[in-house]
Design an enzyme around this catalytic site. Sequence first.
Site, PDB file in Angstrom:
ATOM      1  N   LYS A   1       3.081 -13.794   0.127  1.00 37.46           N
ATOM      2  CA  LYS A   1       2.656 -14.856  -0.633  1.00 37.46           C
ATOM      3  C   LYS A   1       3.607 -16.178  -0.134  1.00 37.46           C
ATOM      4  O   LYS A   1       4.292 -16.429  -1.084  1.00 37.46           O
ATOM      5  CB  LYS A   1       2.894 -14.699  -2.234  1.00 37.46           C
ATOM      6  CG  LYS A   1       2.076 -13.546  -2.726  1.00 37.46           C
ATOM      7  CD  LYS A   1       0.506 -14.220  -2.977  1.00 37.46           C
ATOM      8  CE  LYS A   1       0.483 -15.453  -4.131  1.00 37.46           C
ATOM      9  NZ  LYS A   1      -0.702 -15.918  -4.321  1.00 37.46           N
TER      10      LYS A   1
ATOM     11  N   ASP B 116      -2.430   1.442  -3.147  1.00 36.22           N
ATOM     12  CA  ASP B 116      -3.130   2.002  -3.964  1.00 36.22           C
ATOM     13  C   ASP B 116      -4.308   1.600  -4.074  1.00 36.22           C
ATOM     14  O   ASP B 116      -5.427   2.526  -4.259  1.00 36.22           O
ATOM     15  CB  ASP B 116      -2.597   2.171  -5.312  1.00 36.22           C
ATOM     16  CG  ASP B 116      -1.262   3.262  -5.777  1.00 36.22           C
ATOM     17  OD1 ASP B 116      -1.080   3.878  -4.610  1.00 36.22           O
ATOM     18  OD2 ASP B 116      -0.845   3.367  -6.842  1.00 36.22           O
TER      19      ASP B 116
ATOM     20  N   TYR C 154      12.008  -4.391  -5.578  1.00 34.21           N
ATOM     21  CA  TYR C 154      12.571  -3.018  -6.274  1.00 34.21           C
ATOM     22  C   TYR C 154      14.050  -2.867  -6.288  1.00 34.21           C
ATOM     23  O   TYR C 154      14.659  -1.806  -7.189  1.00 34.21           O
ATOM     24  CB  TYR C 154      11.732  -1.876  -5.718  1.00 34.21           C
ATOM     25  CG  TYR C 154      10.269  -1.879  -6.161  1.00 34.21           C
ATOM     26  CD1 TYR C 154       9.846  -2.828  -7.018  1.00 34.21           C
ATOM     27  CD2 TYR C 154       9.615  -0.929  -5.572  1.00 34.21           C
ATOM     28  CE1 TYR C 154       8.517  -2.791  -7.153  1.00 34.21           C
ATOM     29  CE2 TYR C 154       7.892  -0.808  -5.787  1.00 34.21           C
ATOM     30  CZ  TYR C 154       7.376  -1.829  -6.585  1.00 34.21           C
ATOM     31  OH  TYR C 154       6.275  -2.202  -7.087  1.00 34.21           O
TER      32      TYR C 154
END
Length: 364
Positions: A192, A252, A141
């Site tokens: 990952k 979430d 981000y």
Amino acid sequence: MSQSLFLLPGDGIGVEVMGEVKKLVAWLNAQQKADFSTDTGLVGGSAYDKHGVAISDDDMKKAMAADAVIFGAVGGPKWDKVPYEVRPEAGLLRLRKDLQLFANLRPAICYPALADASSLKREIVEGLDILIVRELTGGVYFGEPKTITDLGNGQKRAIDTQVYETYEIDRIVRVAFDLARTRNKKVHSADKKNVMKSGVLWDEVAHAVAKDYADVKFEHILADNAAMQLVRNPKQFDVMVTDNLFGDVLSDAAAMLTGSLGMLPSASLGAPDKATGKRKALYEPVHGSAPDIAGKGIANPIAMLASFAMALRYSFGMIELANKLEASIAAVLDEGLRTGDIAQGGKSIGTEEMGAAILKKLAA
Ligand code: NAD
């Protein structure tokens, strides 16, 4: 010595749910269970209306100086068209940035009384208590370059950069292990590493940190598998630590296992101060300002009050009081009290009644 709270109710239902925190703080002080000094500031649309910015420098100073910032929610249609730099969310982003809140704690707790509100079967979620620790100030981000380039042939190229340095991974993984020690002593680190270099480094650092916590069980998990396991068998997890992007998605998903937005607390912590050992911290419900119900007195205050319980636990070490507050929330739910968002069409009560019922349980 009194401990300072800086309250930023914000907009919409932020103001309404913060009202219940104020009553709780007043009660704790009156009962001499705590000695909080409080100050209240403006953030989001309400700050824009008064100061033309999403948070004033003066209020930022107060936030920096406080032992804990308690944040409601920001935003609403009234401010949808204000300039981008001063939009309501900019206030929250500035707080996170200036307070250097790199660790976002997102608990997902399924109260037995609400297990049927989950989209998963009761036996899968009942009694669920997991904590997702998300890195909040780094990763894709924020990494540079972050661009969209016109390639001139009707095509464009967009680039985001996933970047992490050792210290960023080390400090967030340590937060997860420290928290696990106060819980069920199990940490999963999700990345990952099979396809991303940042994942390889993440895992290397996580394993190195794990050596300092021999008493805590440590497991690596691929982030995609973590998503699957969260909906298959979420109770296998205790603390899960992960980067900004995966944490955004996984927290979430985990949160929704438990039902309504009105139930979800969060905390964001910075590094411990070298002199005092105290961490800068901000506590906020996950939900927004809910313009659709704002002003009606029907918002669920539980996410806000549970965020305050996190403040008691993580900023003030008042573990017993935090446990009691959380138990009081569970108890009123057991008794069948519901705000509209969790009533599933049944009888519901308002924000103030719910706040008062929780306070009454606490007092008993
Ligand atoms: P929202 O979380 O405000 O509301 C989503 C839905 O959940 C609405 O139907 C709302 O009524 C319901 N809801 C949320 N909290 C509730 C509560 N405590 N009790 C009962 N019902 C509740 O999200 P949204 O509608 O997408 O956004 C509204 C505004 O809030 C927007 O301006 C958005 O930018 C802002 N927002 C702010 C934050 C924040 O302050 N951290 C987070 C998300 C959204």
